[in-house]
Write a protein that holds these residues in place. Structure first.
Motif, short mmCIF file in Angstrom:
data_model
loop_
_atom_site.label_atom_id
_atom_site.label_comp_id
_atom_site.label_asym_id
_atom_site.label_seq_id
_atom_site.Cartn_x
_atom_site.Cartn_y
_atom_site.Cartn_z
N GLN A 123 -7.24 8.02 -2.09
CA GLN A 123 -8.58 7.97 -1.39
C GLN A 123 -8.81 6.61 -1.42
OE1 GLN A 123 -11.85 9.70 -3.35
NE2 GLN A 123 -13.00 9.44 -1.53
N GLU A 124 -8.81 5.70 -2.48
CA GLU A 124 -9.33 4.32 -2.38
C GLU A 124 -8.62 3.57 -1.29
OE1 GLU A 124 -7.80 2.15 -5.83
OE2 GLU A 124 -9.57 1.30 -5.96
N GLY A 125 -7.01 3.96 -1.02
CA GLY A 125 -6.45 3.29 -0.12
C GLY A 125 -6.86 3.60 1.36
N HIS A 184 -8.17 1.38 4.53
CA HIS A 184 -7.31 1.11 5.68
C HIS A 184 -8.36 1.43 7.07
CE1 HIS A 184 -3.96 0.91 3.01
NE2 HIS A 184 -3.18 0.85 4.28
N GLY A 185 -7.98 0.88 8.11
CA GLY A 185 -8.77 1.38 9.28
C GLY A 185 -7.69 0.82 10.55
N GLU A 231 0.85 -1.17 -0.08
CA GLU A 231 0.02 0.09 0.11
C GLU A 231 0.74 1.19 0.09
OE1 GLU A 231 -3.63 0.14 0.13
OE2 GLU A 231 -3.22 -1.87 -0.72
N PHE A 232 2.08 1.18 0.46
CA PHE A 232 2.73 2.54 0.57
C PHE A 232 3.11 3.06 -0.79
CE2 PHE A 232 6.95 0.80 -0.83
CZ PHE A 232 6.75 -0.44 -0.59
N ARG A 233 3.04 2.23 -1.82
CA ARG A 233 3.37 2.89 -3.10
C ARG A 233 2.23 3.94 -3.78
NH1 ARG A 233 -0.71 -0.69 -4.45
NH2 ARG A 233 -2.30 0.28 -5.78
N ARG A 234 1.14 4.02 -3.02
CA ARG A 234 0.07 4.79 -3.43
C ARG A 234 0.65 6.17 -3.84
NH1 ARG A 234 -5.06 2.33 -3.90
NH2 ARG A 234 -5.07 0.44 -2.64
N PRO A 235 1.07 7.05 -2.85
CA PRO A 235 1.20 8.42 -3.55
C PRO A 235 2.24 8.66 -4.23
CG PRO A 235 2.15 7.99 -1.16
CD PRO A 235 1.35 6.68 -1.58
N PHE A 236 3.19 7.84 -4.64
CA PHE A 236 4.20 8.01 -5.48
C PHE A 236 4.26 7.29 -6.73
CE2 PHE A 236 7.06 4.75 -4.37
CZ PHE A 236 6.80 4.80 -2.76
N THR A 237 3.36 6.48 -7.20
CA THR A 237 3.25 5.76 -8.16
C THR A 237 3.37 6.33 -9.68
OG1 THR A 237 1.16 4.83 -9.45
CG2 THR A 237 1.66 4.63 -7.14
N ARG A 238 2.85 7.67 -9.62
CA ARG A 238 2.68 8.50 -10.90
C ARG A 238 4.05 9.05 -10.89
NH1 ARG A 238 -2.18 11.27 -11.41
NH2 ARG A 238 -2.68 9.26 -11.72
N ALA A 239 4.67 9.68 -9.80
CA ALA A 239 5.94 10.23 -9.75
C ALA A 239 7.07 9.29 -10.43
CB ALA A 239 6.47 10.82 -8.36
N ALA A 240 6.92 7.81 -9.99
CA ALA A 240 7.89 6.86 -10.42
C ALA A 240 7.63 6.63 -11.88
CB ALA A 240 7.65 5.73 -9.69
N GLU A 241 6.34 6.40 -12.34
CA GLU A 241 5.93 6.15 -13.67
C GLU A 241 6.34 7.08 -14.72
OE1 GLU A 241 4.52 2.93 -14.10
OE2 GLU A 241 5.11 3.27 -16.07
N LEU A 242 6.35 8.31 -14.35
CA LEU A 242 6.93 9.57 -15.09
C LEU A 242 8.60 9.28 -15.46
CD1 LEU A 242 5.19 12.77 -13.95
CD2 LEU A 242 5.05 11.72 -16.19
N VAL A 254 -4.27 -1.96 15.90
CA VAL A 254 -3.44 -2.58 14.54
C VAL A 254 -4.12 -1.87 13.21
CG1 VAL A 254 -2.21 -4.74 15.57
CG2 VAL A 254 -4.41 -4.64 14.67
N LYS A 255 -3.25 -1.58 12.33
CA LYS A 255 -3.62 -1.14 11.02
C LYS A 255 -4.40 -2.48 10.30
CE LYS A 255 -0.35 0.02 8.25
NZ LYS A 255 0.40 0.66 7.15
N THR A 256 -5.41 -2.28 9.74
CA THR A 256 -6.17 -3.27 8.86
C THR A 256 -6.25 -2.68 7.39
OG1 THR A 256 -8.47 -2.44 9.20
CG2 THR A 256 -7.30 -4.07 10.75
N VAL A 257 -6.32 -3.45 6.31
CA VAL A 257 -6.51 -3.22 5.14
C VAL A 257 -7.56 -4.06 4.41
CG1 VAL A 257 -5.39 -2.78 2.95
CG2 VAL A 257 -3.92 -2.76 4.95
N SER A 258 -8.54 -3.51 4.20
CA SER A 258 -9.42 -4.45 3.49
C SER A 258 -9.47 -4.42 1.82
CB SER A 258 -10.76 -3.98 3.65
OG SER A 258 -11.16 -2.98 4.66
N GLU A 259 -9.52 -5.31 1.43
CA GLU A 259 -9.53 -5.64 -0.10
C GLU A 259 -10.69 -5.12 -0.89
OE1 GLU A 259 -6.34 -9.13 -0.36
OE2 GLU A 259 -8.07 -8.90 -1.97
N ILE A 260 -10.89 -3.85 -0.89
CA ILE A 260 -12.17 -3.38 -1.64
C ILE A 260 -12.12 -3.46 -3.06
CG2 ILE A 260 -12.86 -1.85 0.19
CD1 ILE A 260 -12.14 0.52 -1.31
#
Lengths: 174, 476, 244
Positions: B453-455, B459-460, B116-127, B469-475
């Motif tokens: 936002q999806e991420g 998360h909850g 999940e940590f990829r979410r904010p910078f995936t576009r910066a990397a893909e550029l 603890v952090k939980t991640v649902s697969e929505i």
């Protein structure tokens, strides 16, 4: 036959929107008279909506096959059509052929996936559409068509569920 | 800190991290996040223009004019000779393709692995992928003797019935790099469409026209999201083998040759890992720069992301060390006399300082620093380490190409390579990369807000025993 | 350059170089330069490994001055390998194998200058046109009219004087006969004062080349690479006939 009117109901949260969809269905709005437009992807499981079929996987597979055929043409077709002797190697060699086939299959797969998304969603389309800019701010909009006599009843029902706004939808340029 | 009402959103356990430290557990309304990203795109300070003009001047002199001179005068103005027929141009090509693998790694491999940590910078990397491949393409064209005939590498029917030679690793290279360039540009564009729609909704004037055209009329209907997500899933899975194959094929340019030191069977995976190493380090650098120079980015890119990137850098560095040692040991032990001479030339020859520098930057420094959480989370430290890893990887490719080419089986021809105009052209491609990245940051929303936002929705916090603890649902 | 038609005879050309006879006079180098319109690169570029000689004389010696023994000279030129490593790696088919002369061809018009062939040649006999070198008057008068003048960005190498081979083959086929041994000879073989270089058909067991290649001193350069070169070297020095 009374007139059919189309409305756009805007919701903030997922749960009220899903409840609204159920209630609209009870009111007689058919599934294909409803459309859900949202700022993040909400699957049909979450929304309780019928499964949406996508042609993209089939197009992708077709593209992969087309790519593989092109790879075979490059590896074997042109070398047999216009042979040139080099390096003591045969005309068509196993290992290099695998490389060519792999690359061209993947190119076909990915290019046709991309084009498939465009075709299925009819991109690009710049004609006027039903939309509210708030949707990209994360709201969930339900576009529904209902008979004129039921309009106010449905409107009250949606407001009681927590709709932010219900506007008659017009097609506007995006 | 709210003391009542919703205890599950509070952090209270002694010794635990503040969950609000995590981007995914610190949600903001989407409208606000959209505003932040648009603000970051629109707010351009005078410093930006100073740097942009400076880079523009460098691009004009070191790239455009120098390249024109190179084409007009021929490769004699470069430093390539016999036996180092390939020099810094090829080093740069391999280097930039390596950088480009970072984007695919972050946006595809991490997506597939649900990191999940990829979410904010995936576009910066893909550029970085697309822009890096452009520089790689420039470098390949620069090294060609008759670049105006480069189109002959493209398979097209012609009256002379001549087709490219697909026995050649360069022929495979042509296909692979073009496949990868097209695929990664398409993969950059698909998740960008919803953000372009958001930008369209929030823009006026020429920007609105620009985004309206590029967003293709996207609204976010169920159908559109379904097709987009299906497409993105296929891309994410399929582009991973393409990524591996591209740098493997580049490696085969060398491994398929008969030169001592080049004809090594481990080159395929060795180069792929090398690409990931310089790529992830470069993502770290870019992410730190974005965080430091663009408005509001400190909300999206947090020490946790630098931490994750630092861990990745350490792991990849270990894998690189394994492959390097594998290559070295086997050649040292059982190699023929020319390979032995080559290894000695690497370590004790005139470029021995580069060989040691490579090992220090690629292995010693990451091993000695990146195990430490504080160092990983410190932006300037991560930037420095990333920069040193990139320098080390550039050295590695320099050692593999011109230095290894010096030693061959005909000692009469041995002659050391010295770069000439390649230095200017390298600086030019680097300046061009930074320049187009900076321009893109003004035109393209750099953070994929819908994915963030999806991420955040998925998360909850959950109580397990006394811990939160952090939980991640697969929505999805 | 010459079509590969089914009616021409197929010859296999090869060479024998006797290292015992070679005195390192470089007459072959000069003759090759004159015959094949090779450019003069100037002192600076020559010192930087950019000489364009298609044949070079490699000089080795054993011992240190003044006790130097045994200075064999080794003329190295394109070996015209049967399994040439330079051929499969050219992305545009500029390095191909001639079907009728069984030599390795470099097609100047097709070369785009990627230089992979030069990297892959284990003998390092390929040279590249790094610039357009000038030929101020009256040097331009020496150009051989049957040989292309190469421009910058193009790879070149020894062709076994293909222009001579084609001319001779044309004459022989119009006379309705096969080429006789010694009828066509490369420039380097022609210029050599000691007849260290012998050129001819190695598919003809009666030719002089074939006889010399069967000598006890015969070796191939870098034989273990499996390139199957068309040039045989006769080892020189005091230990010929044994493993020296």
């Amino acid at each position: 036959m009374s007139e059919i009117k189309t409305f756009l109901a805007l919701f903030d949260e997922i749960d009220p929107a899903v409840a609204a969809i159920d209630r609209l269905r009870e009111q007689g709005v058919k599934d294909d008279q409803m459309n859900v437009i949202s700022g993040i992807p909400l699957t049909d499981h979450i929304l309780g909506r019928p499964r949406i079929w996508s042609n993209v996987p089939r197009l992708a597979l077709g593209g992969a096959v087309a790519g593989m055929l092109f790879g075979i043409f490059l590896a074997a077709g042109i070398t047999n059509l216009y042979p040139l002797k080099i390096g003591g190697q045969g005309l068509v060699n196993g290992a290099p052929t695998v490389v060519l086939l792999f690359e061209m299959t993947m190119l076909g797969l990915l290019a046709s996936t991309f084009i498939g998304v465009f075709l299925d969603s009819t991109f690009p389309s710049y004609r006027p559409k039903e939309y509210i800019a708030d949707i990209s701010d994360g709201k969930i909009a339900i576009l529904y068509s209902i008979q004129e006599e039921k309009v106010s009843e449905v409107e009250n029902m949606l407001n009681s569920l927590g709709a932010q706004s219900i506007t008659p939808s017009e097609r506007q340029p995006l | 800190m709210v003391a009542t009402a919703e205890p599950l959103k509070q952090a209270h356990t002694v010794g635990a991290e503040d969950p609000h430290e995590h981007l995914m557990l610190d949600p903001k309304p989407r409208g606000e996040m959209n505003g932040m990203v648009m603000d970051a795109m629109h707010t351009t300070s005078w410093k930006f223009w100073v740097v942009a003009v400076f880079l523009g001047l460098i691009v004009l002199t070191c790239l455009l004019i120098s390249w024109g001179y190179l084409i007009a005068e021929g490769l004699g103005v470069a430093g390539v000779n016999r036996p180092s027929f390939w020099g810094i141009f090829l080093v740069n090509t391999v280097y930039w393709i390596g950088i480009s693998h970072a984007g695919t790694f972050v946006s595809a491999l991490l997506r597939v692995m649900k990191a999940e940590f990829r979410r904010p910078f995936t576009r910066a990397a893909e550029l970085m992928t697309t822009f890096g491949l452009i520089q790689a393409g420039f470098s390949i064209f620069m090294h060609m003797g008759r670049v105006w005939l480069a189109y002959w590498l493209f398979p097209y029917p012609n009256v002379r019935t001549l087709w490219p030679n697909f026995h050649s690793p360069l022929g495979w290279d042509f296909l692979a790099i073009n496949t990868y360039l097209m695929a990664s540009t398409m993969y950059l564009f698909l998740p960008l469409i919803p953000d372009l729609a958001m930008a369209r909704d929030r823009s006026t004037g020429w920007r609105k026209v620009f985004y309206r055209i590029l967003s293709l009329g996207f609204r976010g209907t169920e159908g559109e999201w379904t097709h987009l997500r299906t497409g993105m899933t296929i891309f994410a899975w399929a582009i991973i083998p393409v990524m591996f194959s591209v740098h493997t094929i580049v490696a085969w340019d060398f491994a398929a040759a008969t030169r001592p030191g080049w004809s090594s069977t481990i080159f395929g995976p060795y180069f792929v890992i090398g690409a990931l190493q310089s790529g992830i380090a470069a993502v770290g650098m870019v992410v730190v720069l974005i965080r430091a120079t663009m408005k509001n980015m400190k909300y999206f890119i947090r020490p946790e992301h630098l931490d994750a990137l630092g861990k990745l850098m350490l792991i990849v560095s270990m894998i690189w060390a394994y492959f390097f040692f594998n290559d070295y040991l086997v050649q040292w032990y059982g190699g023929d006399k020319f390979t032995q001479m080559l290894l000695e030339f690497h370590e004790k020859g005139p470029m021995g300082w580069m060989w040691f520098g490579m090992l220090i930057c690629n292995v010693a420094i990451p091993f000695l620093t990146l195990w430490n959480k504080k160092i990983r989370r410190n932006p300037s430290m991560l930037f420095t380490i990333g920069l040193l890893i990139n320098v080390g990887m550039w050295f590695e490719r320099y050692i593999i190409i011109p230095v290894s080419l010096t030693i061959n089986r005909m000692p009469f021809t041995w002659k050391l390579y010295f770069p000439r105009i390649e230095i200017l052209l390298s600086i030019g491609t680097l300046a061009f990369f930074v320049l187009i990245y900076m321009i893109a940051s003004r035109l393209i929303p750099l953070v994929p807000v819908w994915e963030v936002q999806e991420g955040q929705l998925a998360h909850g916090l959950r109580k397990v025993g006394k811990a939160e603890v952090k939980t991640v649902s697969e929505i999805e | 350059m010459g079509t590969q038609s089914a009616t021409t005879s197929v010859y296999k050309w090869g060479m024998v170089i006797d290292q015992d006879l070679c005195i390192g006079c470089q007459a072959c180098v000069t003759a090759c330069v004159m015959e094949n319109n090779i450019s003069f690169v100037g002192e600076a570029d020559a010192g930087y490994g950019r000489t364009m000689h298609w044949i070079r004389i490699e000089r080795f010696w054993e011992g240190a001055y003044p006790d130097v023994k045994n200075t064999p000279f080794q003329p190295v030129l394109c070996q015209h390998c049967e399994h040439a490593p330079c051929e499969p790696v050219c992305p545009v088919f500029a390095a191909v194998h001639s079907l009728s002369q069984k030599t390795n061809l470099q097609v100047y018009n097709r070369c785009v200058g990627t230089r992979y062939c030069a990297n892959n040649c284990p003998y390092q006999v390929r040279v590249f046109n790094w610039s357009d070198f000038s030929r101020p008057e009256p040097l331009s008068n020496m150009l051989h009219p049957d040989v292309t003048v190469r421009r910058r960005g193009v790879m070149e190498k020894c062709t076994f004087c293909l222009q001579r081979l084609l001319q001779a083959e044309d004459k022989a086929s119009s006379d309705g006969r096969q080429l006789a041994d010694g009828e066509v000879i490369t420039a380097c073989a022609q210029a050599c004062p000691t007849n260290a270089i012998v050129f001819g058909r190695i598919d003809d067991p009666t030719s002089q080349v074939s006889h010399l290649a069967a000598d006890g001193r015969a070796v191939h350069l870098l034989e273990d690479l499996g390139t199957l070169p068309s040039i045989t070297y006769l080892k020189g020095g005091p230990s010929y006939g044994r493993n020296g």
